[in-house]
Write a protein that holds these residues in place. Structure first.
Motif, PDB file in Angstrom:
ATOM      1  N   SER A  47       3.763   8.449  -1.764  1.00  0.00           N
ATOM      2  CA  SER A  47       3.249   9.597  -2.492  1.00  0.00           C
ATOM      3  C   SER A  47       3.466  10.820  -1.606  1.00  0.00           C
ATOM      4  O   SER A  47       3.594  10.696  -0.390  1.00  0.00           O
ATOM      5  N   CYS A  48       3.539  11.993  -2.214  1.00  0.00           N
ATOM      6  CA  CYS A  48       3.875  13.205  -1.457  1.00  0.00           C
ATOM      7  C   CYS A  48       2.860  14.303  -1.726  1.00  0.00           C
ATOM      8  O   CYS A  48       2.345  14.435  -2.834  1.00  0.00           O
ATOM      9  N   ARG A  49       2.618  15.080  -0.694  1.00  0.00           N
ATOM     10  CA  ARG A  49       1.833  16.294  -0.840  1.00  0.00           C
ATOM     11  C   ARG A  49       2.572  17.395  -0.103  1.00  0.00           C
ATOM     12  O   ARG A  49       2.963  17.229   1.053  1.00  0.00           O
ATOM     13  N   VAL A  50       2.790  18.522  -0.772  1.00  0.00           N
ATOM     14  CA  VAL A  50       3.516  19.645  -0.179  1.00  0.00           C
ATOM     15  C   VAL A  50       2.516  20.606   0.443  1.00  0.00           C
ATOM     16  O   VAL A  50       1.538  20.994  -0.205  1.00  0.00           O
TER      17      VAL A  50
ATOM     18  N   GLU B 277      23.147   7.271   0.414  1.00  0.00           N
ATOM     19  CA  GLU B 277      22.633   6.012   0.940  1.00  0.00           C
ATOM     20  C   GLU B 277      22.346   6.109   2.435  1.00  0.00           C
ATOM     21  O   GLU B 277      21.293   5.672   2.917  1.00  0.00           O
ATOM     22  N   ARG B 278      23.285   6.684   3.185  1.00  0.00           N
ATOM     23  CA  ARG B 278      23.086   6.789   4.622  1.00  0.00           C
ATOM     24  C   ARG B 278      21.918   7.722   4.953  1.00  0.00           C
ATOM     25  O   ARG B 278      21.073   7.410   5.792  1.00  0.00           O
ATOM     26  N   SER B 279      21.871   8.849   4.301  1.00  0.00           N
ATOM     27  CA  SER B 279      20.845   9.849   4.596  1.00  0.00           C
ATOM     28  C   SER B 279      19.458   9.342   4.226  1.00  0.00           C
ATOM     29  O   SER B 279      18.492   9.520   4.975  1.00  0.00           O
ATOM     30  N   GLN B 280      19.343   8.691   3.072  1.00  0.00           N
ATOM     31  CA  GLN B 280      18.049   8.138   2.678  1.00  0.00           C
ATOM     32  C   GLN B 280      17.557   7.115   3.692  1.00  0.00           C
ATOM     33  O   GLN B 280      16.379   7.109   4.061  1.00  0.00           O
ATOM     34  N   ALA B 281      18.459   6.245   4.141  1.00  0.00           N
ATOM     35  CA  ALA B 281      18.048   5.219   5.102  1.00  0.00           C
ATOM     36  C   ALA B 281      17.510   5.835   6.388  1.00  0.00           C
ATOM     37  O   ALA B 281      16.517   5.360   6.954  1.00  0.00           O
ATOM     38  N   LEU B 282      18.133   6.914   6.859  1.00  0.00           N
ATOM     39  CA  LEU B 282      17.675   7.567   8.086  1.00  0.00           C
ATOM     40  C   LEU B 282      16.339   8.266   7.886  1.00  0.00           C
ATOM     41  O   LEU B 282      15.468   8.226   8.758  1.00  0.00           O
ATOM     42  N   VAL B 283      16.162   8.904   6.731  1.00  0.00           N
ATOM     43  CA  VAL B 283      14.880   9.551   6.442  1.00  0.00           C
ATOM     44  C   VAL B 283      13.763   8.520   6.391  1.00  0.00           C
ATOM     45  O   VAL B 283      12.690   8.700   6.986  1.00  0.00           O
ATOM     46  N   PHE B 284      13.998   7.414   5.721  1.00  0.00           N
ATOM     47  CA  PHE B 284      12.974   6.372   5.637  1.00  0.00           C
ATOM     48  C   PHE B 284      12.640   5.819   7.025  1.00  0.00           C
ATOM     49  O   PHE B 284      11.469   5.592   7.348  1.00  0.00           O
ATOM     50  N   ALA B 285      13.661   5.590   7.839  1.00  0.00           N
ATOM     51  CA  ALA B 285      13.421   5.077   9.191  1.00  0.00           C
ATOM     52  C   ALA B 285      12.596   6.072  10.002  1.00  0.00           C
ATOM     53  O   ALA B 285      11.690   5.695  10.763  1.00  0.00           O
ATOM     54  N   ALA B 286      12.910   7.363   9.864  1.00  0.00           N
ATOM     55  CA  ALA B 286      12.174   8.389  10.616  1.00  0.00           C
ATOM     56  C   ALA B 286      10.699   8.417  10.225  1.00  0.00           C
ATOM     57  O   ALA B 286       9.837   8.736  11.063  1.00  0.00           O
ATOM     58  N   LEU B 287      10.414   8.088   8.973  1.00  0.00           N
ATOM     59  CA  LEU B 287       9.037   8.100   8.492  1.00  0.00           C
ATOM     60  C   LEU B 287       8.343   6.747   8.638  1.00  0.00           C
ATOM     61  O   LEU B 287       7.191   6.589   8.235  1.00  0.00           O
TER      62      LEU B 287
ATOM     63  N   MET C 166       0.841  -1.192   0.000  1.00  0.00           N
ATOM     64  CA  MET C 166       0.000   0.000   0.000  1.00  0.00           C
ATOM     65  C   MET C 166       0.880   1.248   0.000  1.00  0.00           C
ATOM     66  O   MET C 166       1.865   1.328   0.728  1.00  0.00           O
ATOM     67  N   THR C 167       0.541   2.218  -0.836  1.00  0.00           N
ATOM     68  CA  THR C 167       1.293   3.459  -0.896  1.00  0.00           C
ATOM     69  C   THR C 167       0.959   4.329   0.309  1.00  0.00           C
ATOM     70  O   THR C 167      -0.195   4.482   0.679  1.00  0.00           O
ATOM     71  N   THR C 168       1.967   4.875   0.930  1.00  0.00           N
ATOM     72  CA  THR C 168       1.777   5.781   2.064  1.00  0.00           C
ATOM     73  C   THR C 168       1.999   7.208   1.611  1.00  0.00           C
ATOM     74  O   THR C 168       2.979   7.509   0.946  1.00  0.00           O
ATOM     75  N   GLU C 169       1.094   8.080   2.001  1.00  0.00           N
ATOM     76  CA  GLU C 169       1.252   9.490   1.666  1.00  0.00           C
ATOM     77  C   GLU C 169       2.053  10.187   2.759  1.00  0.00           C
ATOM     78  O   GLU C 169       1.845   9.945   3.951  1.00  0.00           O
ATOM     79  N   VAL C 170       2.965  11.046   2.343  1.00  0.00           N
ATOM     80  CA  VAL C 170       3.773  11.847   3.262  1.00  0.00           C
ATOM     81  C   VAL C 170       3.482  13.314   3.002  1.00  0.00           C
ATOM     82  O   VAL C 170       3.410  13.747   1.846  1.00  0.00           O
ATOM     83  N   LEU C 171       3.330  14.071   4.079  1.00  0.00           N
ATOM     84  CA  LEU C 171       3.247  15.522   3.933  1.00  0.00           C
ATOM     85  C   LEU C 171       4.655  16.096   4.005  1.00  0.00           C
ATOM     86  O   LEU C 171       5.395  15.833   4.963  1.00  0.00           O
ATOM     87  N   LEU C 172       5.053  16.862   2.996  1.00  0.00           N
ATOM     88  CA  LEU C 172       6.292  17.622   3.040  1.00  0.00           C
ATOM     89  C   LEU C 172       5.931  19.049   3.406  1.00  0.00           C
ATOM     90  O   LEU C 172       5.139  19.696   2.708  1.00  0.00           O
ATOM     91  N   VAL C 173       6.489  19.544   4.499  1.00  0.00           N
ATOM     92  CA  VAL C 173       6.143  20.871   4.991  1.00  0.00           C
ATOM     93  C   VAL C 173       7.257  21.845   4.632  1.00  0.00           C
ATOM     94  O   VAL C 173       8.403  21.683   5.057  1.00  0.00           O
TER      95      VAL C 173
ATOM     96  N   GLY D 142      -0.872  10.299   8.420  1.00  0.00           N
ATOM     97  CA  GLY D 142       0.366   9.716   7.935  1.00  0.00           C
ATOM     98  C   GLY D 142       1.594  10.474   8.412  1.00  0.00           C
ATOM     99  O   GLY D 142       1.491  11.441   9.173  1.00  0.00           O
ATOM    100  N   PRO D 143       2.775  10.052   7.976  1.00  0.00           N
ATOM    101  CA  PRO D 143       4.010  10.731   8.378  1.00  0.00           C
ATOM    102  C   PRO D 143       4.141  12.111   7.754  1.00  0.00           C
ATOM    103  O   PRO D 143       3.636  12.367   6.662  1.00  0.00           O
ATOM    104  N   ALA D 144       4.805  12.995   8.466  1.00  0.00           N
ATOM    105  CA  ALA D 144       5.063  14.353   7.982  1.00  0.00           C
ATOM    106  C   ALA D 144       6.545  14.650   8.118  1.00  0.00           C
ATOM    107  O   ALA D 144       7.183  14.240   9.092  1.00  0.00           O
ATOM    108  N   CYS D 145       7.068  15.368   7.141  1.00  0.00           N
ATOM    109  CA  CYS D 145       8.487  15.726   7.146  1.00  0.00           C
ATOM    110  C   CYS D 145       8.627  17.228   6.938  1.00  0.00           C
ATOM    111  O   CYS D 145       8.218  17.756   5.898  1.00  0.00           O
ATOM    112  N   PHE D 146       9.198  17.919   7.932  1.00  0.00           N
ATOM    113  CA  PHE D 146       9.445  19.360   7.857  1.00  0.00           C
ATOM    114  C   PHE D 146      10.831  19.567   7.249  1.00  0.00           C
ATOM    115  O   PHE D 146      11.834  19.123   7.812  1.00  0.00           O
ATOM    116  N   LEU D 147      10.898  20.247   6.099  1.00  0.00           N
ATOM    117  CA  LEU D 147      12.151  20.361   5.370  1.00  0.00           C
ATOM    118  C   LEU D 147      13.099  21.401   5.946  1.00  0.00           C
ATOM    119  O   LEU D 147      14.276  21.414   5.600  1.00  0.00           O
ATOM    120  N   MET D 148      12.614  22.260   6.824  1.00  0.00           N
ATOM    121  CA  MET D 148      13.474  23.209   7.539  1.00  0.00           C
ATOM    122  C   MET D 148      12.704  23.669   8.762  1.00  0.00           C
ATOM    123  O   MET D 148      11.830  24.519   8.664  1.00  0.00           O
TER     124      MET D 148
END
Length: 331
Positions: free
Chosen positions: A33-36, A317-327, A1-8, A48-54
């Motif tokens: 999938s992403c929604r800004v 590779e390292r950074s992507q793995a940490l972002v995925f784990a956080a989400l 199942m696709t998970t939607e993430v909010l990018l803030v 769902g998960p949310a990621c604040f870009l700054m």
């Protein structure tokens, strides 16, 4: 199942547009999938998960959203840009910021990630859960630097001289005053170098910018497009990233210099200088506010040896793995 993430992202100014595109591509590749959205309030009713870009765009908004969402078991990740000032600052505002970051560290669904590594600035570990490499150290897929009309004009102006390029906003924090004063106070440098400042000049720097241009410096007082930016990295002998002590943080200008394997001039003792040493980047340093030291640093940078390996893929590779784990997604 696709998970939607909010990018803030509260705005799309400066590097933010690039971050949005980078994280959209990163997350789509991993099956999200992403929604800004442009406000932290949009995350409060989102399951769902949310990621604040700054998170510094609206820190207290990030804190409120992260804590409220954590109480509901919802994952929130955020990128911390000014970790050092939060960890070491003594003002009431910064002490409050550190306190809230420490509170969030105790909440499992919240992951605050510094974009400066703990090995570079160990104090940041007090206020952040983990760190990733600055995304602008690993975001470029196409490393070509085709010329543009702007870069061609500047190469013609240089007439065989080395070219120092300062990119982006031209202000005190980015060291423009030092660059311009070095050009003005050390006219002997002009036979070997052309100094170029490409980016909008702050009103407070207009006087010295005019003097710099009148003395033959290359001044491009306007927004520089992405294509022009790439071309200037290609034309540059050395990239300027010698910033003020109160602007001691990650820099996309430095990150792109590393990816393009261009020599970069940094402030002695800065976080970027420490990081550059750790990854064996093509970097030299100069003493802040010392024109003579700037010239010595430039001359050393111009003959610096090539990097012996690319680090960007390892950072990615390292950074992507940490972002995925956080989400909440293993990858």
């Amino acid at each position: 199942m696709t998970t939607e993430v909010l990018l803030v992202s509260h705005s799309r100014d400066g590097h933010r547009e690039a971050y949005i595109h980078q994280f959209q591509a990163l997350l789509h590749e991993a099956g999200y999938s992403c929604r800004v959205v442009d406000t932290w309030k949009a995350t409060l009713d989102f399951a769902g998960p949310a990621c604040f870009l700054m998170i510094e765009e609206n820190f207290f908004g990030y804190a409120i959203a992260a804590i409220v969402r954590a109480l509901q078991g919802r994952r929130t990740a955020g990128l911390l840009f000014r970790g050092r000032e939060a960890a070491e600052g003594q003002s009431l505002k910064l002490r409050n910021k550190a306190f809230l970051l420490c509170v969030m560290k105790s909440l499992t669904p919240v992951t605050t990630m510094s974009i400066v590594s703990f090995s570079v600035l160990p104090s940041i570990a007090r206020v952040a859960d983990d760190w990733i490499d600055d995304p602008q150290l690993w975001d470029i897929e196409d490393l070509s630097t085709p010329p543009s009309p702007l870069s061609a004009d500047l190469v013609d102006l240089a007439a065989g001289r080395n070219i120092l390029v300062a990119l982006g906003a031209q202000n005190r924090e980015k060291g423009f005053d030092i660059l311009a004063r070095t050009w003005l106070e050390k006219p002997e440098i002009r036979s070997r170098w052309l100094f170029v400042a490409a980016g909008k000049v702050a009103p407070s720097a207009w006087d010295i910018a005019n003097a710099f241009a009148e003395a033959g410096g290359g001044l491009v007082d306007r927004y520089v497009s992405d294509d022009e930016l790439r071309s200037l990295y290609g034309a540059a002998t050395v990239i300027w990233a010698l910033y003020a002590p109160d602007y001691d943080q990650a820099s996309g200008i430095f990150g792109r210099a590393v990816q393009y394997e261009k020599p970069v001039l940094l402030r002695e003792g800065s976080a970027m200088a420490n990081h550059a040493a750790q990854i064996a980047a093509r970097a030299t340093t100069a003493t802040y506010n010392d024109a003579g030291s700037v010239i010595l640093g430039l001359e050393a940078a111009a003959v610096s040896p090539a990097q012996n390996q690319r680090h960007s893929h390892l950072m990615r590779e390292r950074s992507q793995a940490l972002v995925f784990a956080a989400l909440g997604k293993a990858h």
